[in-house]
Write an enzyme that holds these catalytic residues in place. Sequence first.
Site, PDB file in Angstrom:
ATOM      1  N   TYR A 124      55.130  29.804  39.075  1.00  0.00           N
ATOM      2  CA  TYR A 124      54.760  31.049  39.768  1.00  0.00           C
ATOM      3  C   TYR A 124      54.396  30.800  41.224  1.00  0.00           C
ATOM      4  CZ  TYR A 124      54.331  33.638  35.336  1.00  0.00           C
ATOM      5  OH  TYR A 124      54.569  34.260  34.148  1.00  0.00           O
ATOM      6  N   LYS A 143      24.523  24.042  21.422  1.00  0.00           N
ATOM      7  CA  LYS A 143      24.810  25.406  21.896  1.00  0.00           C
ATOM      8  C   LYS A 143      26.303  25.543  22.211  1.00  0.00           C
ATOM      9  CE  LYS A 143      23.436  24.028  26.573  1.00  0.00           C
ATOM     10  NZ  LYS A 143      22.306  24.010  27.548  1.00  0.00           N
TER      11      LYS A 143
HETATM   12  C1  LIG Z   1      22.041  22.633  27.817  1.00  0.00           C
HETATM   13  C2  LIG Z   1      20.664  22.108  27.850  1.00  0.00           C
HETATM   14  C3  LIG Z   1      20.399  20.772  27.517  1.00  0.00           C
HETATM   15  C4  LIG Z   1      21.488  19.746  27.268  1.00  0.00           C
HETATM   16  O1  LIG Z   1      21.969  19.292  28.509  1.00  0.00           O
HETATM   17  P1  LIG Z   1      23.032  18.103  28.634  1.00  0.00           P
HETATM   18  O2  LIG Z   1      23.090  17.889  30.108  1.00  0.00           O
HETATM   19  O3  LIG Z   1      24.308  18.606  28.082  1.00  0.00           O
HETATM   20  O4  LIG Z   1      22.506  16.943  27.898  1.00  0.00           O
HETATM   21  C5  LIG Z   1      19.077  20.377  27.418  1.00  0.00           C
HETATM   22  N1  LIG Z   1      18.066  21.240  27.687  1.00  0.00           N
HETATM   23  C6  LIG Z   1      18.284  22.503  28.056  1.00  0.00           C
HETATM   24  C7  LIG Z   1      17.143  23.390  28.359  1.00  0.00           C
HETATM   25  C8  LIG Z   1      19.586  22.990  28.168  1.00  0.00           C
HETATM   26  O5  LIG Z   1      19.806  24.246  28.567  1.00  0.00           O
END
Ligand SMILES: *Cc1c(COP(=O)(O)O)cnc(C)c1O
Length: 360
Positions: free
Chosen positions: A249, A36
Amino acid sequence: MSADACRLTVDLDALAANHAALKLEAGAAEVAPVVKADAYGLGAEAVSGRLWAEGARRFFVARLVEGERLRRQLGAARPAVIYVLDGCTEGAAARLLAADLIPVLNSAEQIGCWQAAGQRPSTLMLDTGLHRLGLNPEEAAAFAASAPAVDLVMSHLACADQPNHPMNRQQRDRFLALAALYPTAKRSLAASDGLFLGQGFAFDMVRTGICLYGGGPEGRPDPRIRPVVTFEAPILQVRTLQPGDVAGYGAAFTAEREMQVAVAAAGYADGVLRAAFPRAYGSVAGRPAPVIGRISMDLTLFDVTGCPDAHPGAMIEIIGPNAPIDRVAHEAGTIAYELLTRLGARTPRTYLGLAPAGAA
Ligand SMILES: *Cc1c(COP(=O)(O)O)cnc(C)c1O
């Protein structure tokens, strides 16, 4: 070699090594990569292509559009199973079907939406205490009574980054009880951190993201996980500050001694988190270079006093083997996930170990 722009390097050989390490940890459970958010900012096409070549066959994305894009990127020669965590949202069924995507169904409403399109619900998210997405226990029981033939049930842990947190066991127990309603379904509970809680959490499939991309379990660098991302910025100018001179800044930094300051061509628009001042430091040829002054959109100042290699054109490592993502994220008060997903808006990625296009 002199350079005039930031470099974002993604080491796909390190990604493959992390995939192998996770498979070792997972034992008989399948390791399903989570790609994702464009593979946490590393580039879903290159990442999933390499992981396919390493034997991965099931991938998770969050959004429908991410699934559609991943299906195109993998192409007909790489017919992966792609799950969409958002599930079957209103009006999504036709597009899910067209791209051959599997919605992870999160509520009775989503189940209805998928069934209305003439489809059999195959994959369910069960809520075991995170109270984010997923069927509540009553919905899970009611649906099991009507249609128990489901392929995969999953849940997600709230506190897996804290091995001793009581919720881990609690959620595992609830998951076991709810999954028993679907005796033929495969089971998946753990993401990266959950996998490292031990075999009792791996079940049939683990959904791993961050550890593939170089983040260690419990948000700490770990010898089993290799760094995947290197982010370097070129030094544009080196200048001398006298005691009492301010920099950046808000005049938020005042020199207490004579010092050499490198002005590097990377700022928060490139993913150098603004909250990283005053704790962060980069690395010049392996020597630590603390960030001084507020990080601006395009530029960051580093104290390079005593770094003979700091000259215009030299690169400062902001993330990489000398600046692990977990440490850098911590310095900015965040986690490696957020750090990675904020990289790359303006910096093209360079890949090491790219899989040949269409490789099977
Ligand atoms: C993002 C996500 C993962 C992956 O999690 P990591 O901690 O990056 O391994 C797995 N399951 C779900 C439902 C997620 O939203």
